[in-house]
Scaffold this motif. Sequence first.
Motif, short mmCIF file in Angstrom:
data_model
loop_
_atom_site.label_atom_id
_atom_site.label_comp_id
_atom_site.label_asym_id
_atom_site.label_seq_id
_atom_site.Cartn_x
_atom_site.Cartn_y
_atom_site.Cartn_z
N ALA A 148 -1.95 4.41 -8.56
CA ALA A 148 -3.27 3.81 -8.40
C ALA A 148 -3.73 3.15 -9.68
N ASP A 149 -3.39 3.74 -10.81
CA ASP A 149 -3.79 3.17 -12.10
C ASP A 149 -3.07 1.85 -12.37
N ALA B 120 0.74 9.75 -7.54
CA ALA B 120 -0.35 9.08 -6.82
C ALA B 120 -1.38 8.50 -7.79
N ARG C 147 0.86 -1.18 0.00
CA ARG C 147 0.00 0.00 0.00
C ARG C 147 0.90 1.23 0.00
N ARG D 284 -9.35 3.11 -5.43
CA ARG D 284 -7.93 2.84 -5.17
C ARG D 284 -7.16 4.07 -4.71
N LEU D 285 -7.74 5.27 -4.90
CA LEU D 285 -7.04 6.51 -4.59
C LEU D 285 -7.90 7.41 -3.72
N ARG D 286 -7.28 7.95 -2.67
CA ARG D 286 -7.95 8.97 -1.86
C ARG D 286 -6.89 9.91 -1.31
N GLU E 299 -3.32 0.43 -3.96
CA GLU E 299 -4.09 1.33 -3.09
C GLU E 299 -3.17 2.48 -2.71
N VAL E 300 -3.65 3.71 -2.87
CA VAL E 300 -2.79 4.88 -2.68
C VAL E 300 -3.53 5.96 -1.89
N ASN F 116 -9.50 6.54 -10.77
CA ASN F 116 -9.03 5.84 -9.58
C ASN F 116 -9.68 6.34 -8.29
#
Length: 447
Positions: A22-23, A18, A4, A65-67, A27-28, A60
Amino acid sequence: MAHRLTVIGTGYLGATHAACMADLGFEVIGLDIDQRKIDQLSAGHLPFYEPGLEPVLRRNLENGRLRFTTSYEELAEFGDVHFVCVGTPQKLGEYAADLTFVDEAVDALAPLLRRPCLVVGKSTVPVGTAGRLAERIARQAPAAGDAVLAWNPEFLREGFAVQDTLHPDRIVIGVPGEQGAAEHAEKVLRAIYAPMLAEGTPFIVADYPTSELVKVSANAFLATKISFINAMAEVCEAAHADVTKLSEALSYDDRIGGKFLGAGLGFGGGCLPKDIRAFMARAGELGADQALTFLREVDEINIRRRIRMVDLARHQLGGSFIDRTVGVLGAAFKPNSDDIRDSPALDVAASIRGQGATVTVYDPQAMENARRAHPDLTFGGSALEAAKDAHVVLLLTEWAEFRDMDPFELGAVVAEKNIVDGRNALDPERWRAAGWSYRALGRPQAP
């Protein structure tokens, strides 16, 4: 189990890294201390312009997968690998790099690292920084020796950032001297960059100092190549030669090549100018200042191009800017970007405005940034609006829409058909055939 990832700093480098990580399926979490920027990114909007990146960001965010967050505690608890992507601007009034943001990021993260992890620096820093930060992490992290630092310089080109992140021309990592830590760092980064390695991307493992030197050395070389051809442009003007033909002839020598050999207004942006200055400053601290004295002339040649551009424009107006109107096409330091840091275009525009002209600027993407930086300038909503009633038009950023302009259409709105091509982007014969007086850096006047 996949690692992660976290990314500290969501500027140009961090937001790109980031979204692209994620792409790739990771998980980022991206972190920034600027809540406004976090809110903007979380809503799927970039705080800067970069072709092709916003769809990657949104895709993403939507798939989860991205926040983004402002919490270092959340970051430390979540991440196995922490990428440090904060800025290293030039110190005010000095050549040296300001490492405040890097130091603050490490100091905020390190005390929260309670389990094994890898911290990966991507910011461009003076040589010696990684070793100092590694000691800082070891001293502050509860995980101590299990919190390992690696250095992984970025090589992004604005306008091509997604391509350069997902399909880089090389990956360089700097690892610690301890064998176990070095092997761990290499293993983790090989796993993260596995898709790139599967494409045959070279993977270079070095020590900390060598990895830190790669980015600044590359930028110093590119800056030198640009300033070399611009120095030849100065000679061409004196000798009534054509620097574009000279450049073309040189480009066929495979020892030289044609990239970064286009004469014009010179380089700007947030990397090359400040990086070569920081490189000179650090070499001086190391007692190797004589090795990089040539970079001072590289920098000076670059600045002289801006002065020469102003001189050419003034000459087109008979020797004075007083009570004259100047249309400026371009504000970003390069096309496909809204970055105005150390922009040659805006530097020239502001200089001409200071000498008495009314200056109207247009850029396809950088208008908002340019307005904030130069409220004294006038801005138009299009190239035609910027050129309206102008006594001379200056092409200062080589956007495709400027290269493809119709000289007859532009000629219908100006007061006088004078154009100075600061990027050697136009066809002189086409413009002269349309009745324009055409001048360019490093090219002879029409007979």
